[in-house]
Structures are given as structure tokens and as C-alpha cells.
Design a protein around this motif. Structure first.
Motif, PDB file in Angstrom:
ATOM      1  N   LEU A  76       1.412  -0.937   0.481  1.00 15.66           N
ATOM      2  CA  LEU A  76      -0.456   0.187  -0.052  1.00 15.66           C
ATOM      3  C   LEU A  76       1.100   1.412  -0.335  1.00 15.66           C
ATOM      4  CD1 LEU A  76      -3.095   1.202   0.107  1.00 15.66           C
ATOM      5  CD2 LEU A  76      -2.821   1.137   2.204  1.00 15.66           C
ATOM      6  N   TYR A  77       1.718   1.495   0.397  1.00 13.98           N
ATOM      7  CA  TYR A  77       2.990   2.204   0.623  1.00 13.98           C
ATOM      8  C   TYR A  77       3.234   2.543  -0.144  1.00 13.98           C
ATOM      9  CZ  TYR A  77       2.108   2.078   6.062  1.00 13.98           C
ATOM     10  OH  TYR A  77       1.545   2.012   7.047  1.00 13.98           O
ATOM     11  N   LYS A  78       4.072   1.621  -1.189  1.00 14.92           N
ATOM     12  CA  LYS A  78       4.489   1.649  -2.490  1.00 14.92           C
ATOM     13  C   LYS A  78       3.817   2.449  -3.675  1.00 14.92           C
ATOM     14  CE  LYS A  78       7.257  -1.549  -3.852  1.00 14.92           C
ATOM     15  NZ  LYS A  78       7.413  -3.388  -4.314  1.00 14.92           N
ATOM     16  N   LYS A  79       2.191   1.627  -3.376  1.00 19.19           N
ATOM     17  CA  LYS A  79       0.789   2.243  -4.131  1.00 19.19           C
ATOM     18  C   LYS A  79       1.043   4.054  -4.113  1.00 19.19           C
ATOM     19  CE  LYS A  79      -1.451  -1.486  -5.091  1.00 19.19           C
ATOM     20  NZ  LYS A  79      -3.545  -1.959  -5.628  1.00 19.19           N
ATOM     21  N   ILE A  80       0.871   4.393  -2.731  1.00 19.40           N
ATOM     22  CA  ILE A  80       0.861   5.470  -2.764  1.00 19.40           C
ATOM     23  C   ILE A  80       2.044   6.445  -3.251  1.00 19.40           C
ATOM     24  CG2 ILE A  80       0.142   7.114  -0.318  1.00 19.40           C
ATOM     25  CD1 ILE A  80      -1.471   5.261   0.677  1.00 19.40           C
ATOM     26  N   ILE A 111       9.886   4.816   7.482  1.00 22.83           N
ATOM     27  CA  ILE A 111      10.984   5.523   6.221  1.00 22.83           C
ATOM     28  C   ILE A 111      10.913   4.807   5.302  1.00 22.83           C
ATOM     29  CG2 ILE A 111      12.253   6.829   5.822  1.00 22.83           C
ATOM     30  CD1 ILE A 111      12.203   7.940   8.975  1.00 22.83           C
ATOM     31  N   ASP A 112      11.838   3.506   5.906  1.00 21.75           N
ATOM     32  CA  ASP A 112      12.165   2.885   3.926  1.00 21.75           C
ATOM     33  C   ASP A 112      10.662   1.777   3.157  1.00 21.75           C
ATOM     34  OD1 ASP A 112      14.574   3.379   4.884  1.00 21.75           O
ATOM     35  OD2 ASP A 112      15.409   1.738   6.433  1.00 21.75           O
ATOM     36  N   MET A 113       9.739   2.114   4.189  1.00 20.18           N
ATOM     37  CA  MET A 113       8.418   1.533   3.269  1.00 20.18           C
ATOM     38  C   MET A 113       7.848   2.691   2.540  1.00 20.18           C
ATOM     39  SD  MET A 113       6.086  -1.173   5.811  1.00 20.18           S
ATOM     40  CE  MET A 113       6.154   0.130   6.977  1.00 20.18           C
ATOM     41  N   GLY A 114       8.251   3.756   2.971  1.00 11.63           N
ATOM     42  CA  GLY A 114       7.550   5.026   2.332  1.00 11.63           C
ATOM     43  C   GLY A 114       7.028   6.016   2.739  1.00 11.63           C
ATOM     44  N   VAL A 115       6.951   5.604   4.229  1.00 13.52           N
ATOM     45  CA  VAL A 115       6.107   6.755   5.341  1.00 13.52           C
ATOM     46  C   VAL A 115       7.072   8.263   5.072  1.00 13.52           C
ATOM     47  CG1 VAL A 115       5.455   7.206   7.036  1.00 13.52           C
ATOM     48  CG2 VAL A 115       5.316   4.950   6.950  1.00 13.52           C
ATOM     49  N   ASP A 116       6.442   9.603   4.972  1.00 16.33           N
ATOM     50  CA  ASP A 116       7.081  10.513   4.558  1.00 16.33           C
ATOM     51  C   ASP A 116       7.074  11.771   6.138  1.00 16.33           C
ATOM     52  OD1 ASP A 116       7.720  10.527   1.839  1.00 16.33           O
ATOM     53  OD2 ASP A 116       5.185  10.371   1.718  1.00 16.33           O
ATOM     54  N   LEU A 133      17.656  11.291   8.919  1.00 16.95           N
ATOM     55  CA  LEU A 133      17.261  10.137   7.222  1.00 16.95           C
ATOM     56  C   LEU A 133      16.572  11.016   6.442  1.00 16.95           C
ATOM     57  CD1 LEU A 133      15.799   6.821   9.277  1.00 16.95           C
ATOM     58  CD2 LEU A 133      18.249   7.756   7.945  1.00 16.95           C
ATOM     59  N   LYS A 134      16.350  11.268   5.238  1.00 16.87           N
ATOM     60  CA  LYS A 134      16.033  11.630   4.031  1.00 16.87           C
ATOM     61  C   LYS A 134      15.038  10.344   3.062  1.00 16.87           C
ATOM     62  CE  LYS A 134      19.449  14.938   3.559  1.00 16.87           C
ATOM     63  NZ  LYS A 134      19.997  16.019   2.730  1.00 16.87           N
ATOM     64  N   THR A 135      14.567  11.446   2.677  1.00 18.21           N
ATOM     65  CA  THR A 135      13.103  10.283   2.308  1.00 18.21           C
ATOM     66  C   THR A 135      13.114  10.448   0.887  1.00 18.21           C
ATOM     67  OG1 THR A 135      11.250  11.690   2.522  1.00 18.21           O
ATOM     68  CG2 THR A 135      11.200   9.767   3.754  1.00 18.21           C
ATOM     69  N   ASN A 136      12.781   9.530   0.004  1.00 14.79           N
ATOM     70  CA  ASN A 136      13.107   9.054  -1.692  1.00 14.79           C
ATOM     71  C   ASN A 136      12.137  10.931  -2.082  1.00 14.79           C
ATOM     72  OD1 ASN A 136      15.389   8.170  -1.740  1.00 14.79           O
ATOM     73  ND2 ASN A 136      13.873   6.446  -2.287  1.00 14.79           N
TER      74      ASN A 136
END
Length: 136
Positions: A76-80, A111-116, A133-136
Motif C-alpha cells: 500500500l505504501y508503495k502504491k501511494i 521510512i524505508d517502506m515509504g512513510v513520509d 534520514l531523508k526520504t526519496n
């Protein structure tokens, strides 16, 4: 009411500094209709809610996905993220208690999963451990 809230935001000239929290698609649509420049946090905690918002007429660049206070499926995180939406995970309660036991290591994995955005009851402690840490 939504109209009164948006009017107060407009009178204060803080449209670019607030995020409205919608608890349903209908509420998000009313907020957007009242002022289409406002950012709106919407519940996207599962595939059904994801599909509901992706199939709505709401512009994705005005939405932020609140994925709840429990971990959702990593897909779900990836899709979002693939839709260009930012994700908020509420770590309040159990997720915070578990994280503090391990120097907030779980926060790194979120964070690695995609949580901002991590909505935590312990922001200063979390910042100390994962603030760099920085998110993509």
C-alpha cells in the motif's frame, strides 16, 4: 461546519500552512469544493480506501494519505508513493512504545517502506534517532 472552518482559514490567510483532516471521501470532496487550494489529509489505510480516492475526482496533488495508527501492507505504501502522494503513519501508542525500546529502529523501517511523516507522541526523541534520514 466545513464552510465556517475554511472561511476562518481564508480570513487568517494561512491556506498554505494548514492541512485539513477529512474522515471520509464525501468530507474531502466538500472541503475541496469549498477551496481547491487546501491540502487535505485522507484516510488511505487499505486497498479499498486507496481505490476509493484514486477513482474520485479529487486532485492527487492536494491530498496526503493518512495510513492509520497501525502498519498497513507494505504494498500500500508503495502504491501511494507511486501516485506521488505523501504518507502519514500515526505511531501514537503501540508503535511509539515499541520503537522506544529499540532506539527507534522501527521508525527507520517505516521510512524505508515509504512513510513520509511520522505522527508521534515523542517527536524530539524520534528526531534525535531518525531526524537525519531523508526520504526519496
Amino acid at each position: 461546519s466545513i464552510s465556517e472552518l475554511v472561511t476562518a482559514i481564508e480570513k487568517s490567510a494561512v491556506e498554505n500552512r494548514v492541512i485539513l483532516i477529512a474522515t471520509s471521501l464525501e468530507q474531502a470532496q466538500k472541503m475541496h469544493k469549498r477551496n481547491d487550494a487546501l491540502m487535505i489529509s485522507v484516510n488511505i489505510r487499505n486497498e479499498q480506501e486507496y481505490n476509493q480516492f484514486m477513482n474520485s475526482s479529487l486532485p492527487l496533488d492536494r491530498l496526503i494519505a493518512f495510513t492509520g495508527t497501525k502498519l498497513s501492507d507494505p504494498e500500500l505504501y508503495k502504491k501511494i508513493n507511486q501516485q506521488g502522494l505523501k504518507c502519514i503513519l500515526g505511531t501514537l501508542g503501540n508503535l511509539d512504545r515499541n520503537a522506544i525500546k529499540t532506539d527507534f529502529e522501527p521508525f527507520r523501517s517505516y521510512i524505508d517502506m515509504g512513510v513520509d511523516v511520522l505522527a508521534t507522541d515523542m517527536p524530539l526523541k524520534a528526531l534525535k534517532h531518525v531526524g537525519h534520514l531523508k526520504t526519496n
